[in-house]
Design an enzyme around this catalytic site. Sequence first.
Site, PDB file in Angstrom:
ATOM      1  N   ASP A  51      -0.272   5.165   0.875  1.00  0.00           N
ATOM      2  CA  ASP A  51      -0.568   6.189   1.889  1.00  0.00           C
ATOM      3  C   ASP A  51      -0.648   5.577   3.285  1.00  0.00           C
ATOM      4  O   ASP A  51      -1.442   4.668   3.521  1.00  0.00           O
ATOM      5  CB  ASP A  51      -1.880   6.900   1.546  1.00  0.00           C
ATOM      6  CG  ASP A  51      -1.765   7.663   0.242  1.00  0.00           C
ATOM      7  OD1 ASP A  51      -0.836   8.483   0.129  1.00  0.00           O
ATOM      8  OD2 ASP A  51      -2.575   7.419  -0.672  1.00  0.00           O
ATOM      9  N   GLU A  61     -14.420   9.948  -3.431  1.00  0.00           N
ATOM     10  CA  GLU A  61     -15.389   9.248  -2.591  1.00  0.00           C
ATOM     11  C   GLU A  61     -15.459   9.898  -1.201  1.00  0.00           C
ATOM     12  O   GLU A  61     -16.513   9.996  -0.589  1.00  0.00           O
ATOM     13  CB  GLU A  61     -14.988   7.772  -2.455  1.00  0.00           C
ATOM     14  CG  GLU A  61     -15.077   6.968  -3.747  1.00  0.00           C
ATOM     15  CD  GLU A  61     -13.889   7.135  -4.688  1.00  0.00           C
ATOM     16  OE1 GLU A  61     -12.996   7.974  -4.434  1.00  0.00           O
ATOM     17  OE2 GLU A  61     -13.863   6.422  -5.710  1.00  0.00           O
ATOM     18  N   GLY A  94     -10.190   6.925  -1.109  1.00  0.00           N
ATOM     19  CA  GLY A  94     -10.377   7.633  -2.379  1.00  0.00           C
ATOM     20  C   GLY A  94     -10.824   9.068  -2.124  1.00  0.00           C
ATOM     21  O   GLY A  94     -11.778   9.307  -1.375  1.00  0.00           O
ATOM     22  N   ASP A 130       0.864  -1.169   0.000  1.00  0.00           N
ATOM     23  CA  ASP A 130       0.000   0.000   0.000  1.00  0.00           C
ATOM     24  C   ASP A 130       0.916   1.240   0.000  1.00  0.00           C
ATOM     25  O   ASP A 130       2.122   1.124   0.255  1.00  0.00           O
ATOM     26  CB  ASP A 130      -0.866  -0.034   1.271  1.00  0.00           C
ATOM     27  CG  ASP A 130      -1.620   1.249   1.488  1.00  0.00           C
ATOM     28  OD1 ASP A 130      -2.271   1.725   0.537  1.00  0.00           O
ATOM     29  OD2 ASP A 130      -1.565   1.793   2.612  1.00  0.00           O
ATOM     30  N   ASN A 155       0.293  10.424  -8.118  1.00  0.00           N
ATOM     31  CA  ASN A 155       0.660  10.696  -6.726  1.00  0.00           C
ATOM     32  C   ASN A 155       1.741   9.731  -6.243  1.00  0.00           C
ATOM     33  O   ASN A 155       2.666  10.129  -5.525  1.00  0.00           O
ATOM     34  CB  ASN A 155      -0.562  10.567  -5.815  1.00  0.00           C
ATOM     35  CG  ASN A 155      -1.550  11.707  -5.980  1.00  0.00           C
ATOM     36  OD1 ASN A 155      -1.314  12.626  -6.747  1.00  0.00           O
ATOM     37  ND2 ASN A 155      -2.658  11.634  -5.272  1.00  0.00           N
TER      38      ASN A 155
HETATM   39  C1  XBP Z   1      -5.386   6.045   0.615  1.00  0.00           C
HETATM   40  C2  XBP Z   1      -6.506   6.912   0.496  1.00  0.00           C
HETATM   41  C3  XBP Z   1      -6.449   7.916  -0.506  1.00  0.00           C
HETATM   42  C4  XBP Z   1      -5.817   9.235  -0.159  1.00  0.00           C
HETATM   43  C5  XBP Z   1      -6.321  10.233  -1.147  1.00  0.00           C
HETATM   44  O1  XBP Z   1      -5.868   4.769   0.921  1.00  0.00           O
HETATM   45  O2  XBP Z   1      -7.496   6.774   1.151  1.00  0.00           O
HETATM   46  O3  XBP Z   1      -7.783   8.162  -0.783  1.00  0.00           O
HETATM   47  O4  XBP Z   1      -6.190   9.666   1.116  1.00  0.00           O
HETATM   48  O5  XBP Z   1      -5.965   9.884  -2.408  1.00  0.00           O
HETATM   49  P1  XBP Z   1      -4.896   3.517   0.844  1.00  0.00           P
HETATM   50  P2  XBP Z   1      -6.718  10.471  -3.695  1.00  0.00           P
HETATM   51  O6  XBP Z   1      -3.683   3.889   1.616  1.00  0.00           O
HETATM   52  O7  XBP Z   1      -5.650   2.418   1.532  1.00  0.00           O
HETATM   53  O8  XBP Z   1      -4.667   3.220  -0.596  1.00  0.00           O
HETATM   54  O9  XBP Z   1      -7.238  11.819  -3.337  1.00  0.00           O
HETATM   55  O10 XBP Z   1      -5.662  10.508  -4.754  1.00  0.00           O
HETATM   56  O11 XBP Z   1      -7.842   9.534  -4.044  1.00  0.00           O
HETATM   57 MG    MG Z   2      -3.021   3.123   3.486  1.00  0.00          MG
END
Ligand code: XBP
Ligand code: MG
Length: 254
Positions: free
Chosen positions: A12, A56, A53, A10, A129
């Site tokens: 983030d 979302e 997301g 993963d 990103n």
């Molecule tokens: C990461 C997220 C992402 C970021 C925002 O989830 O929830 O939505 O916060 O990214 P994970 P975007 O680590 O489970 O993948 O604004 O580019 O959607």
């Molecule tokens: Mg994450």
Amino acid sequence: MSELTALIFDVDGTLAETERDAHRVAFNDTFAAYQLDWHWSDTLYGELLAVTGGKERMQFYLDQYRPDYPRPAHLTEFIAELHQDKTRRYNTLIAQQQIPLRPGIQRLLAQARQMSLRLAIATTTSYQNVATLLENSLAPDAMSWFEVVAAGDVVTAKKPAADIYHYALKALNLNANHCLAVEDSANGLKAALGAQLCTVITVNDYTQHEDFSGACLVVNHLGEPDQPLAVLHGNIGNAHYVDVAVLQQLMEHR
Ligand code: XBP
Ligand code: MG
């Protein structure tokens, strides 16, 4: 016995702590630029992370926290426009700030590469990103380290749906018995478990109180030789940091 062939990461919260000081800040900068009276405090953002997301998450915010807010005629398009602006700001921020990778990430990736393990990414955020983060915080050629980058809208159902992991496994042409996922959140764990993956969780401030039942291992971070990890759930003997040997053992005992 399941031989470990690939690691799927993963992004983030797992590779780097990008949420509070980068994603959240970029969202708020966009809201201010559009003169919206939306502001996501640290506490509120922790609640909004229940939905993965960015698009979302904005829709969820309006539905759950701002039912009073007058909806523009083309809400989906408006949210998409806001999200484009937020993505631009996020990329500028992480290019300027060089957010550090979490403990053990660089070391584990280097060891995995040296041992010819295959590497992949399964994330909710966009490819752009991921590329900006890794090129700035890991290495200029870091994207080439990952054979598969499964990101953002390549699947319609984002985490906690398992789709992004199924997508990554298919692209790797491997089944779950040969792969291990590294995640930081309950949504990420659900997604990985939905694809039958042995999953290591590295918790952070936003996720430390979530339910990680079913994880192979839960730690505060992957650790470094001079920065031992703390095991919150699972068994890695007397290892002080997670390396490929530790991951292989987790696979064998799952
Ligand atoms: C990461 C997220 C992402 C970021 C925002 O989830 O929830 O939505 O916060 O990214 P994970 P975007 O680590 O489970 O993948 O604004 O580019 O959607
Ligand atoms: Mg994450």
